[in-house]
Design an enzyme around this catalytic site. Structure first.
Site, PDB file in Angstrom:
ATOM      1  N   THR A 198       0.826  -1.204   0.000  1.00 27.57           N
ATOM      2  CA  THR A 198       0.000   0.000   0.000  1.00 27.57           C
ATOM      3  C   THR A 198       0.864   1.259   0.000  1.00 27.57           C
ATOM      4  O   THR A 198       2.004   1.228   0.467  1.00 27.57           O
ATOM      5  CB  THR A 198      -0.890  -0.013   1.265  1.00 27.57           C
ATOM      6  OG1 THR A 198      -1.425   1.291   1.476  1.00 27.57           O
ATOM      7  CG2 THR A 198      -0.102  -0.386   2.520  1.00 27.57           C
ATOM      8  N   ASP A 199       0.275   2.357  -0.450  1.00 24.26           N
ATOM      9  CA  ASP A 199       0.984   3.643  -0.382  1.00 24.26           C
ATOM     10  C   ASP A 199       1.031   4.188   1.049  1.00 24.26           C
ATOM     11  O   ASP A 199       1.759   5.142   1.331  1.00 24.26           O
ATOM     12  CB  ASP A 199       0.323   4.682  -1.310  1.00 24.26           C
ATOM     13  CG  ASP A 199      -1.137   4.988  -0.976  1.00 24.26           C
ATOM     14  OD1 ASP A 199      -1.711   4.335  -0.085  1.00 24.26           O
ATOM     15  OD2 ASP A 199      -1.705   5.892  -1.620  1.00 24.26           O
ATOM     16  N   GLU A 200       0.251   3.547   1.966  1.00 26.94           N
ATOM     17  CA  GLU A 200       0.179   4.088   3.327  1.00 26.94           C
ATOM     18  C   GLU A 200       1.505   3.930   4.070  1.00 26.94           C
ATOM     19  O   GLU A 200       1.734   4.595   5.081  1.00 26.94           O
ATOM     20  CB  GLU A 200      -0.992   3.438   4.087  1.00 26.94           C
ATOM     21  CG  GLU A 200      -2.298   3.666   3.346  1.00 26.94           C
ATOM     22  CD  GLU A 200      -3.561   3.344   4.129  1.00 26.94           C
ATOM     23  OE1 GLU A 200      -3.543   3.397   5.361  1.00 26.94           O
ATOM     24  OE2 GLU A 200      -4.577   3.047   3.469  1.00 26.94           O
TER      25      GLU A 200
ATOM     26  N   LYS B 209       2.360  -3.256   7.354  1.00 22.55           N
ATOM     27  CA  LYS B 209       2.622  -3.438   5.917  1.00 22.55           C
ATOM     28  C   LYS B 209       4.059  -3.021   5.608  1.00 22.55           C
ATOM     29  O   LYS B 209       4.745  -3.651   4.786  1.00 22.55           O
ATOM     30  CB  LYS B 209       1.636  -2.629   5.063  1.00 22.55           C
ATOM     31  CG  LYS B 209       0.204  -3.151   5.074  1.00 22.55           C
ATOM     32  CD  LYS B 209       0.045  -4.551   4.495  1.00 22.55           C
ATOM     33  CE  LYS B 209       0.236  -4.600   2.996  1.00 22.55           C
ATOM     34  NZ  LYS B 209      -0.127  -5.950   2.449  1.00 22.55           N
TER      35      LYS B 209
HETATM   36  P1  NAD Z   1      -9.427  -7.559   2.408  1.00 21.89           P
HETATM   37  O1  NAD Z   1      -9.422  -7.222   3.857  1.00 21.89           O
HETATM   38  O2  NAD Z   1     -10.667  -7.316   1.597  1.00 21.89           O
HETATM   39  O3  NAD Z   1      -9.027  -9.076   2.191  1.00 21.89           O
HETATM   40  C1  NAD Z   1      -8.014  -9.699   2.923  1.00 21.89           C
HETATM   41  C2  NAD Z   1      -8.144 -11.204   2.713  1.00 21.89           C
HETATM   42  O4  NAD Z   1      -7.059 -11.841   3.413  1.00 21.89           O
HETATM   43  C3  NAD Z   1      -9.445 -11.787   3.272  1.00 21.89           C
HETATM   44  O5  NAD Z   1     -10.010 -12.692   2.338  1.00 21.89           O
HETATM   45  C4  NAD Z   1      -8.995 -12.526   4.532  1.00 21.89           C
HETATM   46  O6  NAD Z   1      -9.815 -13.645   4.836  1.00 21.89           O
HETATM   47  C5  NAD Z   1      -7.589 -12.936   4.139  1.00 21.89           C
HETATM   48  N1  NAD Z   1      -6.720 -13.175   5.324  1.00 21.89           N
HETATM   49  C6  NAD Z   1      -6.566 -12.356   6.408  1.00 21.89           C
HETATM   50  N2  NAD Z   1      -5.719 -12.914   7.269  1.00 21.89           N
HETATM   51  C7  NAD Z   1      -5.297 -14.086   6.730  1.00 21.89           C
HETATM   52  C8  NAD Z   1      -4.393 -15.108   7.149  1.00 21.89           C
HETATM   53  N3  NAD Z   1      -3.747 -15.029   8.322  1.00 21.89           N
HETATM   54  N4  NAD Z   1      -4.194 -16.168   6.321  1.00 21.89           N
HETATM   55  C9  NAD Z   1      -4.857 -16.263   5.136  1.00 21.89           C
HETATM   56  N5  NAD Z   1      -5.722 -15.327   4.695  1.00 21.89           N
HETATM   57  C10 NAD Z   1      -5.944 -14.261   5.489  1.00 21.89           C
HETATM   58  O7  NAD Z   1      -8.188  -6.736   1.794  1.00 21.89           O
HETATM   59  P2  NAD Z   1      -8.031  -6.009   0.378  1.00 21.89           P
HETATM   60  O8  NAD Z   1      -8.595  -4.645   0.489  1.00 21.89           O
HETATM   61  O9  NAD Z   1      -8.482  -6.931  -0.701  1.00 21.89           O
HETATM   62  O10 NAD Z   1      -6.447  -5.865   0.322  1.00 21.89           O
HETATM   63  C11 NAD Z   1      -5.645  -6.930  -0.208  1.00 21.89           C
HETATM   64  C12 NAD Z   1      -4.176  -6.507  -0.127  1.00 21.89           C
HETATM   65  O11 NAD Z   1      -3.984  -5.303  -0.866  1.00 21.89           O
HETATM   66  C13 NAD Z   1      -3.696  -6.213   1.296  1.00 21.89           C
HETATM   67  O12 NAD Z   1      -2.398  -6.731   1.428  1.00 21.89           O
HETATM   68  C14 NAD Z   1      -3.692  -4.697   1.378  1.00 21.89           C
HETATM   69  O13 NAD Z   1      -2.697  -4.249   2.278  1.00 21.89           O
HETATM   70  C15 NAD Z   1      -3.342  -4.326  -0.048  1.00 21.89           C
HETATM   71  N6  NAD Z   1      -3.867  -3.013  -0.515  1.00 21.89           N
HETATM   72  C16 NAD Z   1      -5.195  -2.700  -0.344  1.00 21.89           C
HETATM   73  C17 NAD Z   1      -5.669  -1.489  -0.828  1.00 21.89           C
HETATM   74  C18 NAD Z   1      -7.134  -1.122  -0.704  1.00 21.89           C
HETATM   75  O14 NAD Z   1      -7.501   0.013  -1.051  1.00 21.89           O
HETATM   76  N7  NAD Z   1      -8.009  -2.004  -0.267  1.00 21.89           N
HETATM   77  C19 NAD Z   1      -4.798  -0.590  -1.468  1.00 21.89           C
HETATM   78  C20 NAD Z   1      -3.446  -0.948  -1.621  1.00 21.89           C
HETATM   79  C21 NAD Z   1      -3.003  -2.177  -1.147  1.00 21.89           C
HETATM   80  P1  TYD Z   2     -10.847   3.809   4.240  1.00 23.91           P
HETATM   81  O1  TYD Z   2     -11.794   3.410   3.174  1.00 23.91           O
HETATM   82  O2  TYD Z   2     -10.957   3.202   5.602  1.00 23.91           O
HETATM   83  O3  TYD Z   2      -9.371   3.642   3.650  1.00 23.91           O
HETATM   84  P2  TYD Z   2      -7.929   4.158   4.257  1.00 23.91           P
HETATM   85  O4  TYD Z   2      -8.098   4.531   5.666  1.00 23.91           O
HETATM   86  O5  TYD Z   2      -7.076   2.943   4.086  1.00 23.91           O
HETATM   87  O6  TYD Z   2      -7.518   5.305   3.370  1.00 23.91           O
HETATM   88  O7  TYD Z   2     -10.985   5.385   4.426  1.00 23.91           O
HETATM   89  C1  TYD Z   2     -10.814   6.265   3.333  1.00 23.91           C
HETATM   90  C2  TYD Z   2     -10.924   7.664   3.877  1.00 23.91           C
HETATM   91  O8  TYD Z   2     -12.275   7.883   4.315  1.00 23.91           O
HETATM   92  C3  TYD Z   2     -10.056   7.916   5.104  1.00 23.91           C
HETATM   93  O9  TYD Z   2      -9.578   9.253   5.054  1.00 23.91           O
HETATM   94  C4  TYD Z   2     -11.004   7.732   6.272  1.00 23.91           C
HETATM   95  C5  TYD Z   2     -12.333   8.202   5.702  1.00 23.91           C
HETATM   96  N1  TYD Z   2     -13.548   7.552   6.233  1.00 23.91           N
HETATM   97  C6  TYD Z   2     -14.639   8.322   6.632  1.00 23.91           C
HETATM   98  O10 TYD Z   2     -14.598   9.574   6.572  1.00 23.91           O
HETATM   99  N2  TYD Z   2     -15.758   7.685   7.081  1.00 23.91           N
HETATM  100  C7  TYD Z   2     -15.835   6.336   7.178  1.00 23.91           C
HETATM  101  O11 TYD Z   2     -16.874   5.791   7.635  1.00 23.91           O
HETATM  102  C8  TYD Z   2     -14.710   5.551   6.752  1.00 23.91           C
HETATM  103  C9  TYD Z   2     -14.749   4.044   6.839  1.00 23.91           C
HETATM  104  C10 TYD Z   2     -13.595   6.205   6.284  1.00 23.91           C
END
Ligand code: NAD
Ligand code: TYD
Length: 334
Positions: free
Chosen positions: A123-125, A153
């Site tokens: 992630t970019d975080e 991460k």
């Molecule tokens: P998500 O929370 O929707 O899915 C995570 C999955 O991992 C789930 O299916 C969960 O059951 C599985 N999991 C959790 N713990 C586990 C374990 N110990 N063993 C096996 N499986 C396990 O997450 P997402 O939003 O799909 O993100 C996927 C990846 O992408 C993550 O690594 C996250 O850091 C990265 N990422 C997410 C975003 C975003 O905006 N969602 C952006 C950049 C990077």
């Molecule tokens: P989120 O979807 O939780 O992603 P991340 O924290 O990884 O960026 O949140 C996106 C942005 O929205 C973040 O600045 C937090 C804000 N947010 C709200 O304002 N209300 C909400 O209910 C949630 C879940 C997030």
């Protein structure tokens, strides 16, 4: 290729599984997922009858489960993680366990079976927070994580690079901005807002709502990961972003507009502790080296996503009520 996709029952992982099965007719996919609250087999239903797909329930931190699966695959594409910042503030231990230790267990399995490609989805975080006039994050930005989620991460990214330098493991990393799209778990801003509005509820906006995120459609992210996996330089990192910087309040207003609802639905609530103000990504490296760029504009992507949620009411209602777990219990007898 035969891919081991960890976290394939989550939001991005399931989109990636569908992407690979559709775009690479020769490839096989094995999903390893613990089915935590965020994992949902309904996300993978379309793949169930495909003979090139298999699901294994298991923990990435359990070497006995992980080792034979890594052995039978050519590459690991590692999505599994605890992914929600708000949960990490409440319960950091689960984040360290899965994101750091789980990644290390997977890396060790890849090291034990030489020649396995390892792509780490990050992630970019990990780069921290930007001020309004700061240049966007890029591959050379120093790490400065500020939440337990981003710190865990960051730890996993460092381990992946350490296994490249120390053991020569053929790794790549992608650091991507916020995703949105189908199967997005309704605890995150966009799916929570859409589903709350469809249910006639308010949308909670943290603090002043002026935090900025760089939104990318999940399918564009899947294309980027696929490209880095197949054509990326070994040991390299690629930043992936959407050219989609937008304040949270603007996202909510756009969704209200698409759904024809009034601003009365906006409910300002207490801010998240340590809330990062702005994320933005400079994706020149992946554009120049691999020819990737986002294909879905944010406005179009949000419209499509609202349509998806309208058409998949059963999916999100089950998730919100918790009944999606019953599907697993019926299939796997737990
Ligand atoms: P998500 O929370 O929707 O899915 C995570 C999955 O991992 C789930 O299916 C969960 O059951 C599985 N999991 C959790 N713990 C586990 C374990 N110990 N063993 C096996 N499986 C396990 O997450 P997402 O939003 O799909 O993100 C996927 C990846 O992408 C993550 O690594 C996250 O850091 C990265 N990422 C997410 C975003 C975003 O905006 N969602 C952006 C950049 C990077
Ligand atoms: P989120 O979807 O939780 O992603 P991340 O924290 O990884 O960026 O949140 C996106 C942005 O929205 C973040 O600045 C937090 C804000 N947010 C709200 O304002 N209300 C909400 O209910 C949630 C879940 C997030």
């Amino acid at each position: 290729m035969k891919l081991l996709v960890t976290g394939g029952a989550g939001f991005i992982g399931s989109n990636f599984v569908h992407h690979v099965l559709r775009e690479h007719p020769e490839d096989e996919v094995v999903v390893l997922d613990l089915l935590t609250y965020a994992g949902n087999l309904e996300n993978l239903k379309e793949a169930e009858r495909n003979p090139r797909y298999r699901f294994v329930k298991g923990d990435i931190a359990d070497s006995e489960v992980v080792d034979p699966l890594v052995a039978e695959c050519d590459a690991v594409v590692h999505f599994a993680a605890e992914s929600h910042v708000d949960r990490s503030i409440i319960e950091p231990a689960a984040f360290v366990r899965t994101n750091v230790i789980g990644t290390q267990v997977l890396l060790d399995a890849a090291r034990n079976h030489r020649g396995k490609r390892f792509h780490h989805v990050s992630t970019d975080e990990v780069f921290g927070a930007l001020g309004p006039n700061d240049a966007p994050f890029s591959e050379v930005t120093p790490y400065d994580p500020r939440s337990p989620y981003s710190a865990s991460k960051a730890g996993s990214d460092h381990l992946v690079r350490a296994y490249f330098h120390t053991y020569g493991l053929p790794v790549t990393i992608s650091n991507c901005s916020n995703n949105y799209g189908p199967y997005h778990f309704p605890e995150k801003l966009i799916p929570l807002s859409i589903t709350n509005l469809l249910e006639g509820k308010n949308v909670p906006v943290y603090g002043d709502g002026k935090q900025v995120r760089d939104w990318l459609h999940v399918e564009d992210h899947c294309r980027a990961i696929d490209l880095v996996l197949r054509k990326g330089g070994i040991g390299e990192t690629y930043c992936v972003g959407g050219n989609g910087e937008r304040e949270n309040i603007d996202i909510v207003r756009t969704l209200l507009d698409i759904l024809g609802q009034s601003e009365d639905r906006i409910e300002y609530v207490k801010d998240r502790p340590g809330h990062d103000r702005r994320y933005a990504i400079d994706f020149s490296k992946i554009r120049n080296e691999l020819g990737w760029e986002p294909s879905v504009t944010l406005d179009e992507g949000l419209r499509q996503t609202v349509e998806w949620f309208k058409a998949h009411e059963e999916w999100w209602k089950d998730v919100k009520s918790g009944t999606y777990r019953e599907y697993y219990d019926r299939q796997y007898g737990e």
